[in-house]
Design an enzyme around this catalytic site. Structure first.
Site, mmCIF file in Angstrom:
data_model
loop_
_atom_site.group_PDB
_atom_site.id
_atom_site.type_symbol
_atom_site.label_atom_id
_atom_site.label_comp_id
_atom_site.label_asym_id
_atom_site.label_seq_id
_atom_site.Cartn_x
_atom_site.Cartn_y
_atom_site.Cartn_z
ATOM 1 N N ALA A 48 0.775 -1.093 6.695
ATOM 2 C CA ALA A 48 1.882 -1.283 5.832
ATOM 3 C C ALA A 48 1.393 -2.047 4.565
ATOM 4 O O ALA A 48 0.410 -2.772 4.781
ATOM 5 C CB ALA A 48 3.240 -1.790 6.563
ATOM 6 N N GLY A 62 0.595 0.235 10.377
ATOM 7 C CA GLY A 62 1.255 1.434 10.130
ATOM 8 C C GLY A 62 0.214 2.715 9.939
ATOM 9 O O GLY A 62 0.794 3.948 9.832
ATOM 10 N N GLU A 93 -0.232 4.263 13.303
ATOM 11 C CA GLU A 93 1.098 4.907 13.671
ATOM 12 C C GLU A 93 1.294 6.202 12.979
ATOM 13 O O GLU A 93 1.917 7.247 13.359
ATOM 14 C CB GLU A 93 2.387 3.637 13.328
ATOM 15 N N GLU A 102 -0.772 -5.893 13.940
ATOM 16 C CA GLU A 102 0.347 -6.424 13.630
ATOM 17 C C GLU A 102 0.607 -8.047 14.047
ATOM 18 O O GLU A 102 1.069 -8.923 13.280
ATOM 19 C CB GLU A 102 1.651 -5.669 13.937
HETATM 20 C C1 3H9 Z 1 2.025 -3.093 9.280
HETATM 21 O O1 3H9 Z 1 1.135 -1.809 9.386
HETATM 22 C C2 3H9 Z 1 3.432 -2.797 10.003
HETATM 23 C C3 3H9 Z 1 3.739 -1.477 10.436
HETATM 24 O O2 3H9 Z 1 3.609 -1.663 12.065
HETATM 25 C C4 3H9 Z 1 5.250 -1.169 10.354
HETATM 26 C C5 3H9 Z 1 5.639 -1.156 8.820
HETATM 27 C C6 3H9 Z 1 7.170 -0.709 8.990
HETATM 28 N N1 3H9 Z 1 -1.637 -4.465 2.595
HETATM 29 O O3 3H9 Z 1 -9.835 -7.565 3.912
HETATM 30 P P1 3H9 Z 1 -10.518 -7.186 2.628
HETATM 31 C C7 3H9 Z 1 -6.258 -6.064 0.608
HETATM 32 S S1 3H9 Z 1 1.195 -4.528 9.152
HETATM 33 C C8 3H9 Z 1 -1.902 -4.984 1.197
HETATM 34 O O4 3H9 Z 1 -11.212 -8.308 1.713
HETATM 35 P P2 3H9 Z 1 -12.358 -5.723 4.199
HETATM 36 C C9 3H9 Z 1 -6.793 -7.318 0.592
HETATM 37 O O5 3H9 Z 1 -5.790 -8.282 0.226
HETATM 38 C C10 3H9 Z 1 0.009 -4.422 8.457
HETATM 39 N N2 3H9 Z 1 -3.343 -5.471 0.894
HETATM 40 O O6 3H9 Z 1 -11.424 -5.996 2.910
HETATM 41 C C11 3H9 Z 1 -7.787 -7.264 -0.462
HETATM 42 O O7 3H9 Z 1 -7.355 -7.369 -1.796
HETATM 43 P P3 3H9 Z 1 -8.086 -8.195 -2.908
HETATM 44 C C12 3H9 Z 1 -1.241 -4.117 9.812
HETATM 45 C C13 3H9 Z 1 -4.050 -5.361 1.856
HETATM 46 O O8 3H9 Z 1 -13.116 -4.148 3.902
HETATM 47 C C14 3H9 Z 1 -8.258 -5.913 -0.079
HETATM 48 O O9 3H9 Z 1 -7.157 -5.187 0.369
HETATM 49 N N3 3H9 Z 1 -2.615 -4.167 9.088
HETATM 50 C C15 3H9 Z 1 -3.872 -4.867 3.007
HETATM 51 O O10 3H9 Z 1 -12.997 -6.818 4.765
HETATM 52 C C16 3H9 Z 1 -9.592 -5.506 0.525
HETATM 53 O O11 3H9 Z 1 -9.303 -6.397 1.808
HETATM 54 C C17 3H9 Z 1 -3.471 -5.112 8.863
HETATM 55 O O12 3H9 Z 1 -3.103 -5.902 9.417
HETATM 56 C C18 3H9 Z 1 -2.652 -4.517 3.435
HETATM 57 N N4 3H9 Z 1 -2.133 -4.027 4.703
HETATM 58 O O13 3H9 Z 1 -11.375 -5.318 5.327
HETATM 59 C C19 3H9 Z 1 -4.649 -4.727 8.282
HETATM 60 N N5 3H9 Z 1 -4.977 -4.900 3.966
HETATM 61 O O14 3H9 Z 1 -9.270 -7.457 -3.039
HETATM 62 C C20 3H9 Z 1 -4.938 -5.921 7.406
HETATM 63 C C21 3H9 Z 1 -6.024 -5.289 3.098
HETATM 64 O O15 3H9 Z 1 -7.165 -8.335 -3.865
HETATM 65 N N6 3H9 Z 1 -6.205 -5.606 6.541
HETATM 66 N N7 3H9 Z 1 -5.418 -5.592 1.829
HETATM 67 O O16 3H9 Z 1 -8.479 -9.494 -2.301
HETATM 68 C C22 3H9 Z 1 -7.517 -5.877 6.962
HETATM 69 O O17 3H9 Z 1 -7.528 -6.024 8.258
HETATM 70 C C23 3H9 Z 1 -8.699 -5.605 6.261
HETATM 71 O O18 3H9 Z 1 -8.346 -5.913 5.070
HETATM 72 C C24 3H9 Z 1 -9.426 -4.379 6.324
HETATM 73 C C25 3H9 Z 1 -10.515 -4.197 5.169
HETATM 74 C C26 3H9 Z 1 -10.064 -4.097 7.787
HETATM 75 C C27 3H9 Z 1 -8.432 -3.249 6.263
#
Ligand code: 3H9
Length: 652
Positions: free
Chosen positions: A61, A100, A103, A123
């Site tokens: 999400a 998400g 999911e 999450e």
């Molecule tokens: C969820 O999904 C809830 C659901 O169950 C239910 C919903 C109803 N949103 O980490 P990076 C941005 S909760 C917005 O440097 P990498 C991040 O801020 C979510 N932005 O890259 C950064 O921005 P900037 C569950 C996001 O390659 C840029 O993307 N998901 C999100 O080292 C690059 O990120 C998670 O917890 C996001 N969800 O790693 C996953 N994710 O360039 C969270 C990232 O402006 N994310 N950004 O600084 C991660 O673990 C890592 O970002 C990922 C990429 C592995 C994806």
């Protein structure tokens, strides 16, 4: 346009293109909703492939929307509609399918991933549980004990493991999209499998796995609520019918989303990413690095060498003599072997990594190195001697870095001919595991060296925080301050175990005294001796640590420190330490008073906060968020508080 459709024969390829990570923003949900409608209505479409542009499948999400009121269509409803679609959907997963994103893949009727993909429900790391059906659908696809580890542990798993568990149907051997389209074509020829929501939950493969995972997760959670909530949600999924369990999951998700812990964890998530801005310098690009030299093959040097090897660099470790070189080589090889066992490296990567490593007793072996990091004994003259010899041995444009934890790098740089290429890279031990790297910029360093150091940190997958030169930089300066406060409390009325208990209850993994016993009391003793001549004599000084060291009690490694240690390593309060502390209070004429757990933490947090304020005032730390990042990643300041500065802002 976040979502587009192209026809490949009778298959509609729905592509999400929502950089950076295809998070399910409002625009993306709307786009998917429209794509679902269009592909359902269009009779020419027989099946759908859901695919993402860019570096990853949906990574979850959109966290940036969590603070704002939700907008329709919400993800759970949208996913329920995809699951009920009359035509089969195939998820084509590359990069990461997280939260998400996973999911979404779960409501598709088939899942195919490329071999490097990772899948997970992280999450809990944001103070949440899956909120779009993850806890209810996953145990209908994989055994609930494995689902528990994924949901309450939060760690993503590799595609190969996902295939073993039955989470995905196939790993693509060639082009992912082409193979997903073939899978969709095959799907049109057979009945669509029943939606996960209509299937019964699977049986637990092993009650032991469930029990031990639940125990581990509960112990690791300390004060964090989301992992416990995740266990509750999964238990609901196992005992309630699917619609009721979905409603319960959603209610718990919404409650957690508003919690202080979730806000704090979101803060630290973005603060960690923003820390990299400290290396962004307008008009400056990082220089290329391929060969890294490391001087000193002790625990720290070997750990740094392994971190560089795991990032794919060619590494040469330099030691003083053959004996030390052999010991350094063993350390590096055994750490790489552990990485192989832990699955961090595949067999092929392990072989390749070992080939990239060499050890030498001569600086001539690093004459072509792009960056050399010294990790020798923490002594100014020793370090200057090493850096001077290095400067004569390496290319003029090579970067020289010091891994000092406390020493003045401006002094080191001034002793060299090319101070602009000297920088501090302060790793934390074990260097191949700890995520934090303080990048210490000197007064004379040039911008390209700084930018290169940040790019290096990113390749090492470290969280880099910019610091200026100053005794202990950010992490150790704050730690020394709250350690001092803890020592004052020993004289004022508390025992080491009282303070450690209060810190653990607050959420630290270890108290300050058990941590010192683990690290070795001789390390801080050496530093105190170094600073003794210049120490401010008007400042309160606690002798207890020095007296323990004078008695040869260096902590865990000598069986005695603040605590006594039994042969099996168990710590117990030490009568000797107690007597020493009581005697010291008496010697100084201090009337000891009872200090409550709460008062202990007020004093420790207050000291952290005031030292942090000084670091900001002196410009050593760039911003308060960087201090949060350092404290969470260096000393286990509980992440779910958001770090000391964020935590303090909530107390005002
Ligand atoms: C969820 O999904 C809830 C659901 O169950 C239910 C919903 C109803 N949103 O980490 P990076 C941005 S909760 C917005 O440097 P990498 C991040 O801020 C979510 N932005 O890259 C950064 O921005 P900037 C569950 C996001 O390659 C840029 O993307 N998901 C999100 O080292 C690059 O990120 C998670 O917890 C996001 N969800 O790693 C996953 N994710 O360039 C969270 C990232 O402006 N994310 N950004 O600084 C991660 O673990 C890592 O970002 C990922 C990429 C592995 C994806």
């Amino acid at each position: 346009m976040a979502v587009s459709i192209q026809m490949r024969g009778q298959i509609a390829v729905v592509t999400i293109d929502n950089p950076p990570v295809n998070a399910t923003s409002h625009a993306e949900r709307l786009g998917l909703h429209n794509a679902l409608h269009q592909t359902t209505q269009d009779e020419a479409v027989k099946a759908v492939v859901l695919h993402c542009a860019g570096r990853t499948f949906i990574a979850g999400a959109d966290i940036t929307e969590f603070g704002a009121p939700p907008k329709d269509p919400n993800l759970p409803d949208l996913l329920a509609q995809i699951e009920a679609a009359p035509k089969p959907w195939v998820a084509a997963i590359h990069g990461t399918a997280l939260g998400g994103g996973l999911e979404t893949a779960l409501v598709c009727h088939y899942r195919i991933a490329d071999g490097a993909a990772k899948l997970g429900l992280p999450e809990v790391t944001l103070g949440l549980i899956p909120g779009a059906g993850g806890t209810v659908r996953l145990p209908r696809l994989i055994a609930p004990d494995h689902a528990l580890e994924m949901i309450a542990g939060g760690k993503p798993i590799a595609a190969a493991h996902a295939l073993d568990l039955g989470l995905i149907d196939k790993i693509a051997q060639g082009n992912l999209l082409d193979e997903a389209i073939s899978l969709a074509e095959e799907a049109t020829k057979r009945p669509t499998p029943p939606a996960l929501i209509e299937r019964p939950v699977l049986a637990v493969t092993s009650q032991d796995t469930w029990d031990s995972a639940a125990r581990k997760i509960t112990a690791r959670a300390r004060g964090q609520t989301s992992p416990i909530a995740a266990i509750t949600a999964l238990k609901n999924a196992l005992k309630l019918d699917a619609p009721t369990a979905l409603a319960a999951e959603r209610a718990l998700f919404l409650e957690l989303r508003e919690s202080d812990q979730c806000k704090a964890l979101r803060h630290i998530f973005f603060a960690e990413r923003a820390a990299a801005q400290g290396g962004k310098i307008k008009g400056v690009t990082a220089g290329p690095l391929s060969h890294i030299g490391v001087v000193g093959g002790g625990t720290m040097g070997a750990g740094i060498a392994v971190a560089c090897l795991l990032a794919g660099y060619r590494v040469t470790l330099i030691e003083r003599n053959t004996e030390a070189a052999d010991a350094g080589r063993d350390r590096v090889h055994s750490t790489l072997d552990q990485s192989l066992k832990r699955g961090v490296l595949t067999g092929v990567a392990h072989l390749h990594t070992v080939e990239n490593f060499q050890i030498s007793t001569s600086y001539s072996a690093i004459s072509d190195a792009d960056l050399v990091i010294e990790a020798v004994f923490e002594d100014m003259q020793v370090k200057i001697d090493v850096l001077t010899a290095l400067e004569a041995a390496v290319r003029p444009d090579a970067i020289l870095a010091t891994n000092t934890s406390y020493l003045d790098i401006n002094v080191m740089a001034a002793a060299l001919m090319r101070p602009s290429r000297v920088i501090g890279l302060h790793f934390f031990s074990p260097a191949h595991i700890m995520k934090l790297l303080e990048i210490v910029v000197t007064d004379s360093v040039d911008d390209q060296t700084t930018a290169t150091a940040f790019a290096f940190a990113m390749r090492l997958k470290k969280i880099a925080v910019r610091a200026k030169v100053g005794e202990g930089f950010i992490a150790n300066r704050i730690m020394s301050a709250y350690r001092r406060e803890a020592e004052y409390m020993l004289e004022d009325g508390a025992m080491p175990w009282d303070i450690d208990t209060a810190m653990r209850e607050f959420g630290f993994p270890l108290g300050i005294f058990e941590m010192q016993d683990l690290a070795g009391l001789d390390i801080s003793w050496a530093m105190r001796k170094r600073l003794n001549a210049t120490r401010d004599r008007t400042q309160r000084y606690v002798d207890i640590g020095d007296k323990l060291c004078e008695a040869g009690h260096f902590g865990r490694k000598t069986g005695r420190g603040y605590y006594d240690y039994s042969d099996n390593g168990n710590a117990r309060p030490s009568a000797g330490t107690r007597a020493l502390i009581m005697a010291e209070s008496q010697r100084k004429g201090i009337t000891r008073v009872q200090i409550s757990d709460k008062a202990i933490m007020v004093r420790i947090l207050g000291r952290i906060r005031s030292e942090a304020a000084m670091l900001l005032y002196e410009g050593i730390a760039r911003c308060a968020d960087d201090i949060d990042v350092v404290m969470v990643n260096a000393f286990g300041f509980p992440r779910w508080t958001g770090g000391p500065m964020f935590h303090a802002s909530g107390q005002d």
